[in-house]
Design a protein around this motif. Structure first.
Motif, PDB file in Angstrom:
ATOM      1  N   THR A   1     -11.638   0.178  -3.370  1.00  0.00           N
ATOM      2  CA  THR A   1     -10.273  -0.561  -3.062  1.00  0.00           C
ATOM      3  C   THR A   1     -10.599  -2.434  -3.210  1.00  0.00           C
ATOM      4  O   THR A   1     -10.151  -3.313  -4.478  1.00  0.00           O
TER       5      THR A   1
ATOM      6  N   ARG B   1      -4.641   2.426  -0.596  1.00  0.00           N
ATOM      7  CA  ARG B   1      -4.760   0.944  -0.496  1.00  0.00           C
ATOM      8  C   ARG B   1      -4.056   0.573   1.424  1.00  0.00           C
ATOM      9  O   ARG B   1      -4.261  -0.450   1.906  1.00  0.00           O
TER      10      ARG B   1
ATOM     11  N   ILE C   1      -5.447  -1.279   3.325  1.00  0.00           N
ATOM     12  CA  ILE C   1      -6.464  -1.145   3.925  1.00  0.00           C
ATOM     13  C   ILE C   1      -7.640  -2.603   4.633  1.00  0.00           C
ATOM     14  O   ILE C   1      -8.217  -2.585   5.555  1.00  0.00           O
ATOM     15  N   ARG C   2      -7.124  -3.697   3.988  1.00  0.00           N
ATOM     16  CA  ARG C   2      -8.768  -4.561   4.360  1.00  0.00           C
ATOM     17  C   ARG C   2      -8.048  -5.032   5.857  1.00  0.00           C
ATOM     18  O   ARG C   2      -8.542  -5.164   6.621  1.00  0.00           O
TER      19      ARG C   2
ATOM     20  N   CYS D   1      -3.981   1.795   5.463  1.00  0.00           N
ATOM     21  CA  CYS D   1      -5.303   2.463   7.001  1.00  0.00           C
ATOM     22  C   CYS D   1      -3.939   3.020   7.759  1.00  0.00           C
ATOM     23  O   CYS D   1      -3.234   2.607   8.035  1.00  0.00           O
TER      24      CYS D   1
ATOM     25  N   TYR E   1     -12.700   3.176   5.534  1.00  0.00           N
ATOM     26  CA  TYR E   1     -14.347   2.699   4.645  1.00  0.00           C
ATOM     27  C   TYR E   1     -14.886   3.382   3.842  1.00  0.00           C
ATOM     28  O   TYR E   1     -14.630   2.775   2.491  1.00  0.00           O
TER      29      TYR E   1
ATOM     30  N   TYR F   1     -12.037   2.550   0.595  1.00  0.00           N
ATOM     31  CA  TYR F   1     -12.132   0.485   1.106  1.00  0.00           C
ATOM     32  C   TYR F   1     -13.081   0.184  -0.150  1.00  0.00           C
ATOM     33  O   TYR F   1     -13.063  -1.279  -0.715  1.00  0.00           O
TER      34      TYR F   1
END
Length: 167
Positions: free
Chosen positions: A154, A8, A16-17, A10, A148, A151
């Motif tokens: 996720t 979760r 992460i989003r 980055c 990516y 995600y």
């Protein structure tokens, strides 16, 4: 649980989003600006006198005429602008999928990005001499593909959580 925390993030610290939105925004800006600058270069190249483009030789040592060199450079620049514009649009598509939380669309984006990474790795491996910057670029792009792909899971988990919380 530790694995979920890593998935979760980055760059090991951002949500992460938000991290993916940032990465895709940077890609969109980079490819868009590069395409625009090269597009401006086409105009400058067209205004260049062919006689100013002398002194170049081919791989056999035969001089290349200024008009042939100008035509070749113009073709290369036009192809580069098209490729960069497509990459900018593709980054925009990935960004759109993230914003809309479209897991299947983002999966397509990630798979195509992974395929491009494989072509890039093959290109770097078959080019001599190998530039260190090319290797670094491949490693960074491989990390992007990993993030990516993480995600996508996720997004699916979030959809499941949203469905379960509404029940």
């Amino acid at each position: 649980m530790a694995n979920d925390d890593v998935k979760r993030t980055c760059c090991f610290c951002f949500d992460i989003r938000k991290g993916i939105i940032f990465l895709l925004s940077i890609q969109l800006i980079f490819f868009g600006v590069a395409a625009a600058l090269l597009g401006a270069g086409i105009g400058a190249l067209k205004n260049t006198d062919s006689n100013d483009l002398t002194g170049a030789v081919d791989d056999k040592g035969i001089p290349i005429s200024g008009s042939d060199l100008k035509q070749g450079l113009t073709t290369i620049v036009i192809i580069s602008v098209v490729v960069l514009a497509v990459e900018a649009l593709f980054a925009l598509y990935g960004l759109f999928c993230v914003m809309k939380r479209n897991a299947s669309g983002f999966k397509v984006f990630t798979i195509v990005t992974g395929i491009c990474l494989i072509f890039n790795i093959v290109s770097v491996a078959t080019t001599r001499p190998v530039a260190v910057s090319s290797i670094v670029s491949c490693v960074i792009n491989a990390y992007f593909v990993y993030v990516y792909w993480s995600y996508i899971d996720t997004m699916k988990e979030e959809k499941g959580e949203l469905v379960n919380s509404s029940a």
